[in-house]
Design a protein around this motif. Structure first.
Motif, PDB file in Angstrom:
ATOM      1  N   ARG A   1      46.050  21.844  60.864  1.00 17.63           N
ATOM      2  CA  ARG A   1      47.156  20.978  61.276  1.00 17.63           C
ATOM      3  C   ARG A   1      46.437  19.620  61.992  1.00 17.63           C
ATOM      4  O   ARG A   1      47.074  18.436  61.796  1.00 17.63           O
ATOM      5  CB  ARG A   1      48.071  21.503  62.344  1.00 17.63           C
TER       6      ARG A   1
ATOM      7  N   GLY B   1      45.564  17.375  59.205  1.00 18.55           N
ATOM      8  CA  GLY B   1      46.676  16.502  58.710  1.00 18.55           C
ATOM      9  C   GLY B   1      47.235  15.510  59.662  1.00 18.55           C
ATOM     10  O   GLY B   1      47.480  14.340  59.096  1.00 18.55           O
TER      11      GLY B   1
ATOM     12  N   LEU C   1      47.348  17.400  47.839  1.00 19.63           N
ATOM     13  CA  LEU C   1      46.256  17.717  48.715  1.00 19.63           C
ATOM     14  C   LEU C   1      45.186  18.779  48.244  1.00 19.63           C
ATOM     15  O   LEU C   1      45.666  19.437  47.394  1.00 19.63           O
ATOM     16  CB  LEU C   1      46.884  18.571  49.993  1.00 19.63           C
TER      17      LEU C   1
ATOM     18  N   CYS D   1      48.491  22.203  57.270  1.00 15.34           N
ATOM     19  CA  CYS D   1      48.485  20.820  56.999  1.00 15.34           C
ATOM     20  C   CYS D   1      49.923  20.701  56.345  1.00 15.34           C
ATOM     21  O   CYS D   1      50.429  19.508  56.598  1.00 15.34           O
ATOM     22  CB  CYS D   1      47.163  20.477  56.350  1.00 15.34           C
ATOM     23  N   SER D   2      50.001  21.208  55.253  1.00 16.38           N
ATOM     24  CA  SER D   2      51.035  21.216  54.383  1.00 16.38           C
ATOM     25  C   SER D   2      52.499  21.231  55.397  1.00 16.38           C
ATOM     26  O   SER D   2      53.408  20.434  55.125  1.00 16.38           O
ATOM     27  CB  SER D   2      51.283  22.158  53.297  1.00 16.38           C
TER      28      SER D   2
ATOM     29  N   LEU E   1      52.986  17.799  57.235  1.00 13.84           N
ATOM     30  CA  LEU E   1      53.387  17.021  56.482  1.00 13.84           C
ATOM     31  C   LEU E   1      54.846  16.856  56.201  1.00 13.84           C
ATOM     32  O   LEU E   1      55.624  15.932  56.018  1.00 13.84           O
ATOM     33  CB  LEU E   1      52.507  16.764  55.423  1.00 13.84           C
TER      34      LEU E   1
ATOM     35  N   ARG F   1      48.867  21.104  45.454  1.00 13.13           N
ATOM     36  CA  ARG F   1      48.040  21.211  46.333  1.00 13.13           C
ATOM     37  C   ARG F   1      46.972  22.444  45.575  1.00 13.13           C
ATOM     38  O   ARG F   1      47.139  23.259  45.092  1.00 13.13           O
ATOM     39  CB  ARG F   1      48.476  21.910  47.793  1.00 13.13           C
TER      40      ARG F   1
ATOM     41  N   ALA G   1      43.640  13.627  50.300  1.00 17.49           N
ATOM     42  CA  ALA G   1      44.920  13.674  50.011  1.00 17.49           C
ATOM     43  C   ALA G   1      45.254  12.387  48.811  1.00 17.49           C
ATOM     44  O   ALA G   1      44.199  11.448  48.921  1.00 17.49           O
ATOM     45  CB  ALA G   1      46.108  13.431  50.913  1.00 17.49           C
TER      46      ALA G   1
END
Length: 154
Positions: free
Chosen positions: A68, A71, A94, A114-115, A118, A130, A148
């Motif tokens: 995170r 991200g 990603l 992270c996903s 986003l 990804r 990315a």
């Protein structure tokens, strides 16, 4: 979508983007695609989340938080490059790398940190293709590195 308003609603303040750790650019445009170099997890105090994920190392929750934080670095790099996160049309891809111990195979769950961020910030535009792979080592012993590819408007 007003991405800055969405960040405020989520209580997120983007960090200063981490500078390159070598001879490369943080971002490179090719047509309407912006390629973001790999970056890592930087805590608000400026320290890096380091160590290996898995048996006897960092646990899954700590690794997800590292993803995170990574991200947030990606979003900060996007803002620095574009000036306005509203120019993001779509996260295309990603590539997430997890510094992990042998036998750790939950890399997709780590990169979800992270996903999920986003998607929270960019809505459906934050969901793309990804990869999530385990690595024996990452630069500076960071726990996670993510790069990315993002489609942007002019």
């Amino acid at each position: 979508m007003d991405v800055d308003a969405r960040l405020r609603d989520l209580g997120i303040e983007l960090p200063t983007p981490m500078g390159p750790g070598g001879n490369y650019l943080p971002a490179m445009a090719a047509g309407d695609l912006l390629f973001l170099s790999g970056t890592g997890p930087v805590r608000p105090d400026g320290t890096l989340v380091t160590g290996k994920v898995g048996d006897g190392g960092l646990d899954l929750d700590t690794a997800r938080e590292a993803a995170r934080l990574t991200g947030l670095q990606l979003l900060a790099a996007l803002r620095a490059e574009l000036g306005d996160l509203g120019r993001v049309r779509q996260v295309v891809k990603l590539f997430g790398m997890v510094n992990c111990r042998p036998g750790f195979n939950r890399t997709p769950a780590v990169i979800d940190g992270c996903s999920d961020l986003l998607v929270d910030v960019l809505g459906d535009a934050g969901r793309g293709a990804r990869s999530a792979v385990g690595m024996a080592e990452l630069p500076f012993d960071i726990a996670v590195e993510i790069e990315a590819v993002v489609q942007v408007t002019a």
